[in-house]
Design a protein around this motif. Structure first.
Motif, PDB file in Angstrom:
ATOM      1  N   LEU A  79      -4.025  24.446  41.351  1.00 48.08           N
ATOM      2  CA  LEU A  79      -3.309  24.541  40.598  1.00 48.08           C
ATOM      3  C   LEU A  79      -2.777  23.281  41.149  1.00 48.08           C
ATOM      4  O   LEU A  79      -2.928  21.817  40.029  1.00 48.08           O
ATOM      5  CB  LEU A  79      -2.517  25.460  40.159  1.00 48.08           C
ATOM      6  CG  LEU A  79      -1.637  24.928  38.898  1.00 48.08           C
ATOM      7  CD1 LEU A  79      -2.796  24.344  37.279  1.00 48.08           C
ATOM      8  CD2 LEU A  79      -0.773  25.613  37.995  1.00 48.08           C
ATOM      9  N   VAL A  80      -2.073  22.801  42.076  1.00 50.32           N
ATOM     10  CA  VAL A  80      -0.949  22.176  42.623  1.00 50.32           C
ATOM     11  C   VAL A  80      -2.180  20.402  43.135  1.00 50.32           C
ATOM     12  O   VAL A  80      -2.193  19.194  42.897  1.00 50.32           O
ATOM     13  CB  VAL A  80      -0.375  21.653  43.850  1.00 50.32           C
ATOM     14  CG1 VAL A  80      -0.070  21.094  44.773  1.00 50.32           C
ATOM     15  CG2 VAL A  80       0.590  22.861  43.580  1.00 50.32           C
ATOM     16  N   GLY A  81      -3.433  21.137  43.352  1.00 55.24           N
ATOM     17  CA  GLY A  81      -4.502  19.749  43.625  1.00 55.24           C
ATOM     18  C   GLY A  81      -5.434  19.200  42.476  1.00 55.24           C
ATOM     19  O   GLY A  81      -5.082  17.702  42.307  1.00 55.24           O
ATOM     20  N   LEU A  82      -5.413  20.044  41.760  1.00 55.40           N
ATOM     21  CA  LEU A  82      -5.947  19.721  40.137  1.00 55.40           C
ATOM     22  C   LEU A  82      -4.383  18.604  39.861  1.00 55.40           C
ATOM     23  O   LEU A  82      -4.612  17.856  39.928  1.00 55.40           O
ATOM     24  CB  LEU A  82      -5.756  21.022  39.196  1.00 55.40           C
ATOM     25  CG  LEU A  82      -5.945  20.355  38.293  1.00 55.40           C
ATOM     26  CD1 LEU A  82      -7.568  19.739  37.617  1.00 55.40           C
ATOM     27  CD2 LEU A  82      -5.828  21.140  36.911  1.00 55.40           C
ATOM     28  N   LEU A  83      -3.755  18.825  39.623  1.00 57.40           N
ATOM     29  CA  LEU A  83      -2.514  17.945  38.823  1.00 57.40           C
ATOM     30  C   LEU A  83      -2.348  16.167  40.155  1.00 57.40           C
ATOM     31  O   LEU A  83      -1.932  15.959  39.290  1.00 57.40           O
ATOM     32  CB  LEU A  83      -1.306  18.733  39.341  1.00 57.40           C
ATOM     33  CG  LEU A  83      -0.994  19.877  38.382  1.00 57.40           C
ATOM     34  CD1 LEU A  83       0.279  20.965  38.526  1.00 57.40           C
ATOM     35  CD2 LEU A  83      -0.597  19.945  36.557  1.00 57.40           C
ATOM     36  N   VAL A 101       2.964  29.967  33.946  1.00 57.48           N
ATOM     37  CA  VAL A 101       1.276  30.599  34.484  1.00 57.48           C
ATOM     38  C   VAL A 101       1.437  31.757  34.362  1.00 57.48           C
ATOM     39  O   VAL A 101       2.543  32.198  34.867  1.00 57.48           O
ATOM     40  CB  VAL A 101       1.187  29.400  35.291  1.00 57.48           C
ATOM     41  CG1 VAL A 101       1.846  27.917  35.311  1.00 57.48           C
ATOM     42  CG2 VAL A 101       3.142  29.778  36.465  1.00 57.48           C
ATOM     43  N   PRO A 102       0.184  31.793  35.160  1.00 57.62           N
ATOM     44  CA  PRO A 102      -0.081  33.100  35.542  1.00 57.62           C
ATOM     45  C   PRO A 102       1.196  34.022  36.936  1.00 57.62           C
ATOM     46  O   PRO A 102       1.373  33.072  37.682  1.00 57.62           O
ATOM     47  CB  PRO A 102      -1.411  33.839  36.511  1.00 57.62           C
ATOM     48  CG  PRO A 102      -1.852  33.057  35.150  1.00 57.62           C
ATOM     49  CD  PRO A 102      -1.070  32.144  35.498  1.00 57.62           C
ATOM     50  N   ALA A 103       1.728  35.354  36.737  1.00 55.25           N
ATOM     51  CA  ALA A 103       2.592  35.553  38.378  1.00 55.25           C
ATOM     52  C   ALA A 103       1.955  34.954  40.022  1.00 55.25           C
ATOM     53  O   ALA A 103       3.384  34.871  40.190  1.00 55.25           O
ATOM     54  CB  ALA A 103       2.817  36.720  38.282  1.00 55.25           C
ATOM     55  N   GLN A 104       1.087  35.268  39.931  1.00 55.87           N
ATOM     56  CA  GLN A 104       0.444  34.227  41.333  1.00 55.87           C
ATOM     57  C   GLN A 104       1.538  32.891  41.947  1.00 55.87           C
ATOM     58  O   GLN A 104       0.937  32.605  43.323  1.00 55.87           O
ATOM     59  CB  GLN A 104      -1.127  35.219  42.081  1.00 55.87           C
ATOM     60  CG  GLN A 104      -1.867  34.463  41.249  1.00 55.87           C
ATOM     61  CD  GLN A 104      -1.877  34.261  39.892  1.00 55.87           C
ATOM     62  OE1 GLN A 104      -1.507  34.825  39.458  1.00 55.87           O
ATOM     63  NE2 GLN A 104      -3.318  33.330  39.419  1.00 55.87           N
ATOM     64  N   ILE A 105       1.362  32.637  40.694  1.00 55.62           N
ATOM     65  CA  ILE A 105       1.492  30.754  40.985  1.00 55.62           C
ATOM     66  C   ILE A 105       2.473  30.520  41.183  1.00 55.62           C
ATOM     67  O   ILE A 105       3.471  31.367  40.322  1.00 55.62           O
ATOM     68  CB  ILE A 105       1.171  30.257  39.593  1.00 55.62           C
ATOM     69  CG1 ILE A 105      -0.670  30.248  39.341  1.00 55.62           C
ATOM     70  CG2 ILE A 105       1.443  28.681  39.796  1.00 55.62           C
ATOM     71  CD1 ILE A 105      -1.642  29.616  38.352  1.00 55.62           C
ATOM     72  N   ASP A 106       3.530  29.660  42.090  1.00 50.00           N
ATOM     73  CA  ASP A 106       4.502  28.917  42.249  1.00 50.00           C
ATOM     74  C   ASP A 106       4.655  28.023  41.413  1.00 50.00           C
ATOM     75  O   ASP A 106       3.904  26.855  41.409  1.00 50.00           O
ATOM     76  CB  ASP A 106       4.869  28.899  43.529  1.00 50.00           C
ATOM     77  CG  ASP A 106       6.128  28.626  43.394  1.00 50.00           C
ATOM     78  OD1 ASP A 106       7.036  27.778  42.889  1.00 50.00           O
ATOM     79  OD2 ASP A 106       5.950  27.741  45.315  1.00 50.00           O
ATOM     80  N   GLU A 107       5.195  28.761  39.693  1.00 50.17           N
ATOM     81  CA  GLU A 107       5.760  27.554  38.257  1.00 50.17           C
ATOM     82  C   GLU A 107       6.127  25.985  38.962  1.00 50.17           C
ATOM     83  O   GLU A 107       5.788  25.206  38.603  1.00 50.17           O
ATOM     84  CB  GLU A 107       6.203  28.249  37.474  1.00 50.17           C
ATOM     85  CG  GLU A 107       6.011  27.391  36.146  1.00 50.17           C
ATOM     86  CD  GLU A 107       6.808  27.895  35.396  1.00 50.17           C
ATOM     87  OE1 GLU A 107       5.213  28.404  33.978  1.00 50.17           O
ATOM     88  OE2 GLU A 107       7.765  28.044  34.493  1.00 50.17           O
ATOM     89  N   ARG A 108       7.238  26.493  39.814  1.00 52.03           N
ATOM     90  CA  ARG A 108       7.926  25.526  39.945  1.00 52.03           C
ATOM     91  C   ARG A 108       7.607  24.095  41.640  1.00 52.03           C
ATOM     92  O   ARG A 108       7.224  23.697  40.799  1.00 52.03           O
ATOM     93  CB  ARG A 108       9.542  25.884  40.742  1.00 52.03           C
ATOM     94  CG  ARG A 108      10.125  24.922  41.793  1.00 52.03           C
ATOM     95  CD  ARG A 108      10.564  23.748  40.840  1.00 52.03           C
ATOM     96  NE  ARG A 108      10.875  24.242  38.719  1.00 52.03           N
ATOM     97  CZ  ARG A 108      11.515  23.003  37.516  1.00 52.03           C
ATOM     98  NH1 ARG A 108      10.534  21.706  37.949  1.00 52.03           N
ATOM     99  NH2 ARG A 108      11.219  23.820  37.078  1.00 52.03           N
TER     100      ARG A 108
END
Lengths: 281, 281
Positions: A79-83, A101-108
């Motif tokens: 996700l970070v790579g896409l952003l 976002v789903p729980a396994q993702i570090d939203e911050r």
């Protein structure tokens, strides 16, 4: 009911119309439309609905949208790579990562991959600090929409007691900072607050932003107070006990049709802001 | 006087001793001392005193200091350029820009030239957001010192009413966010607040951080409340009317010897933190 309704639908329509005019002017000047990238991770039905509404509104006002949907299993790094890719893309003016976002993702960590200049949803730490310090930057959209509603109804804030119920990073905390920047005396209440009723009873302005149906009881509202309900719970129920609150308040936002429509309108307005700044280099 | 004094001198001594041990261990492990760069712009006597105190304390605990003094006529661009150079210098672990800077300088722009990893004074927007969101990062030093004092005296915060008097970017706002993160119900009061007395009377914890001598009157203090005086005005006078407040409070910080010594100790402790993180790559 004694309260006047704060009509978020009408006010958002004005803002959307103005945004459409600016988007058209931008396209004439620069040969392309402002562009908002929306990123959605996973299968949450409500999130899908929100993203679809945003994409539809983009089309209505002449903003290009680039929609990216990722599977629920997406890792933070992906996700970070896409952003980061979207951040580096000169054709993208604003980036929205749909919360939650789903729980396994570090939203911050994901939010912080968005540069301040494209953070049209106002979710990064830099945008939060700008709101808190009164510096230029993008507001979190719901807090920004709340401030526009208060201003449209000429609600005085200086020296008034404002009580914010809720302390989330993209709603409660920033709206409190914006109210503080307008010289209100601001109290943050939350799940650990003892005697919430006593705080609300003293408030000239109440912002309910906690996501608990009808947590704020009507009988707590000071007669004539301004009540902003940023809650949205299943069944079109807000965080405020509407009928009883409306019997005492001076101004109140309905749910739906109050804060909700303002959020998208601010997002799109800020997307055009971002495009204009990018075009200016 | 019924209040117990919160002894910032003793607590800061403990923290300085622990910091000295860590600085020694760092030097043994890495062949160099942790390094704090201090940047002072202009001729303000108080600022010169503060920087000298910090440099002296660095020497005492085994932290190298690199002192840069700039003329009062320095432009924002020059200061930002210097801060960027220090940011890029691998031998510098932490950077302190002494506040306030001369009026022609954009202080916020200068602060933001310091990267989060070297912001051991906790003045950047990123550090503020980290404090507000409960994320890893460096605390603003005075707010960080206040929280250490409250913890050392085992002051309960969850559900308690905290009133912060003052809303500066490096003191009032961040200490309120840190208290909120510990589940206090936090009210921000300031110069536009109507009836400050009424707010203070309800407070279990009062943090005075406004720079107005004895603004907070002793008779306002709720019996048994905790009073933290972060003010420092000429003549060793704080923002709280000390004698009258101490007659009612449960705990109170003296001025001097309360919050003040904690600020430098936190700065130096965070400088060693930064060095350790840099050494880990």
């Amino acid at each position: 009911m004694t309260a006047t309704l704060m009509d978020g639908r009408a006010l958002s329509r004005q803002l959307l119309d103005a945004t459409a005019e600016r988007a058209t002017a931008f396209q004439l000047a620069h040969g392309r439309r402002p562009c908002l990238a929306t990123v959605l991770v996973g299968d949450d039905p409500a999130s899908h609905t929100y993203v679809r509404m945003k994409v539809n509104r983009c089309a209505e006002v002449g903003i290009e949208s680039r929609r990216v949907d990722l599977p629920a299993s997406t890792a933070t790094e992906e996700l970070v790579g896409l952003l980061r890719d979207l951040s580096a893309d000169p054709r993208v003016d604003g980036i929205l990562l749909q919360h939650p976002v789903p729980a396994q993702i570090d939203e911050r960590a994901a939010f912080e991959a968005i540069p301040a200049g494209k953070d049209v949803d106002g979710v990064t730490g830099a945008s939060f600090a700008a709101m808190a310090f009164g510096d230029p930057g993008f507001a979190s959209c719901t807090p920004g929409g709340i401030m526009r509603l208060l201003d449209a109804y000429e609600v005085p804030l200086r020296g008034r007691r404002a009580v914010v119920v809720g302390r989330s990073a993209i709603l409660g905390k920033p709206v409190g900072m914006l109210l503080l920047g307008r010289d209100a005396t601001v109290t943050y209440c939350h799940s650990r607050t003892v005697d919430l009723a006593a705080h609300v009873r003293e408030a000239d302005v109440v912002v309910a932003a906690v996501g608990v149906p009808e947590l704020v009881r009507g009988e707590w509202i000071k007669p004539g107070a301004v009540v902003v309900d940023a809650g949205y719970n299943p069944g079109n129920v807000g965080d405020v006990e509407f009928d009883a609150a409306a019997a005492r308040a001076g101004l109140i936002t309905p749910v739906p049709g109050g804060v909700g429509p303002m959020t998208i309108a601010v997002l799109l307005s800020q997307t055009v802001d971002a495009a204009e700044r990018h075009a200016q280099g």
